[in-house]
Scaffold this active site. Structure first.
Site, PDB file in Angstrom:
ATOM      1  N   HIS A 138      -0.811  -4.860  -8.036  1.00 41.16           N
ATOM      2  CA  HIS A 138      -0.615  -3.436  -8.297  1.00 41.16           C
ATOM      3  C   HIS A 138       0.841  -3.015  -8.103  1.00 41.16           C
ATOM      4  O   HIS A 138       1.554  -3.495  -7.230  1.00 41.16           O
ATOM      5  CB  HIS A 138      -1.521  -2.599  -7.391  1.00 41.16           C
ATOM      6  CG  HIS A 138      -1.278  -2.831  -5.921  1.00 41.16           C
ATOM      7  ND1 HIS A 138      -0.315  -2.164  -5.200  1.00 41.16           N
ATOM      8  CD2 HIS A 138      -1.883  -3.665  -5.039  1.00 41.16           C
ATOM      9  CE1 HIS A 138      -0.337  -2.559  -3.943  1.00 41.16           C
ATOM     10  NE2 HIS A 138      -1.281  -3.478  -3.816  1.00 41.16           N
ATOM     11  N   ASP A 139       1.291  -2.119  -8.976  1.00 43.27           N
ATOM     12  CA  ASP A 139       2.605  -1.475  -8.881  1.00 43.27           C
ATOM     13  C   ASP A 139       3.758  -2.441  -9.078  1.00 43.27           C
ATOM     14  O   ASP A 139       4.906  -2.122  -8.744  1.00 43.27           O
ATOM     15  CB  ASP A 139       2.767  -0.746  -7.546  1.00 43.27           C
ATOM     16  CG  ASP A 139       1.668   0.278  -7.303  1.00 43.27           C
ATOM     17  OD1 ASP A 139       1.633   1.281  -8.035  1.00 43.27           O
ATOM     18  OD2 ASP A 139       0.832   0.057  -6.400  1.00 43.27           O
ATOM     19  N   GLY A 186       1.956  -6.821  -4.190  1.00 44.75           N
ATOM     20  CA  GLY A 186       2.156  -5.476  -4.699  1.00 44.75           C
ATOM     21  C   GLY A 186       3.605  -5.018  -4.651  1.00 44.75           C
ATOM     22  O   GLY A 186       4.386  -5.438  -3.788  1.00 44.75           O
TER      23      GLY A 186
END
Length: 262
Positions: free
Chosen positions: A120-121, A138
């Protein structure tokens, strides 16, 4: 539209007519897929995912899955993918979280081999290569033309500079500056990626200037702050092209978040 009769396309999915979808592939309701893409058998594209043209997704990859973050509560975070990327077998790419910008991004023409994980991200630039088993935690940023060797592991929030390179099994716990080769657990610097820079059209003057900057950072025994000061002096009298290459290196050092590998 070449969609196999055994594919599962959920209502709401927006798929260009020039897209191939294999048997048992799953396309979620909030997915947009542009022309020229191919989604292989048993692959999944889900979440709020927008995929540009000419991407290839191989079998058992999961693109746009929920972030592996215990704070995630089902928010409609996103994944955007550019054009011309290859996602080989069992690659996983997660959407973002609201604790960051709410989005994961992948640029253009990236070659992402089997079992790579992009968490994520993360923000992946363009023209990168990630060999089998590379794992991005992340919030990792990967610059253009970076090459990550097989089984490279990257700690959360680490930044990887453009044109850098890691050897197989490298573990990055701190930022990797542009143009630098690294290897080991934890990673240590192993010279400038000179051969890669030559192949990408860097002039001899640019490579020579970057080698001087590398020596100041890694070979002259200077502290990080003193090395940055000395590197800034290299701009004096430098021609436009070498100076622009050095600027990428210098700006990266000014923006490090976890310190650089030393």
């Amino acid at each position: 539209m070449a969609i196999h009769k055994l594919a599962c396309i959920e209502p709401g999915a927006q798929i260009d007519e020039n897209v191939e979808v294999g048997p048992f592939a799953v396309i979620g309701p909030n997915v947009k897929i542009a022309a020229g893409c191919s989604i292989a058998a048993h692959a999944t594209v889900t979440g709020h995912t927008e995929m540009g043209p000419d991407n290839r997704v191989f079998a058992h990859a999961v693109i746009g899955g929920e972030p592996q973050d215990k704070k995630y509560k089902g928010e409609p975070t996103r994944l955007t993918i550019g054009r011309g990327n290859t996602f080989r077998e069992c690659v996983t790419v997660n959407t973002g979280t609201i604790q960051d910008g709410g989005i994961t991004t992948v640029g253009d023409n990236n070659w992402i081999m089997a079992y790579v994980h992009i968490a994520h991200d993360c923000h992946v630039g363009s023209n990168t290569i990630m060999a089998n088993g590379t794992q991005l935690a992340g919030h990792v940023h990967v610059g253009d033309f970076a090459i990550l060797g097989g089984l490279t592991g990257v700690h959360q929030f680490v930044k990887i500079g453009a044109h850098s390179m890691t050897g197989a099994g490298t573990v990055l716990l701190q930022d990797l500056p542009p143009y630098v080769m690294s290897q080991g657990y934890p990673a240590s610097p192993h010279g400038l990626n000179s051969e890669g820079l030559k192949r990408r059209g860097f002039s001899a003057e640019s490579i020579s200037l970057l080698k001087r900057a590398y020596r100041l950072l890694y070979r002259d025994g200077l502290t990080f702050e003193v090395a940055k000061t000395e590197i800034a002096k290299l701009f004096e009298g430098a021609a436009e092209e070498p100076a622009s290459r050095l600027r990428v290196f210098s700006d990266f050092l000014d923006a490090v978040s976890r310190g650089v590998i030393r």
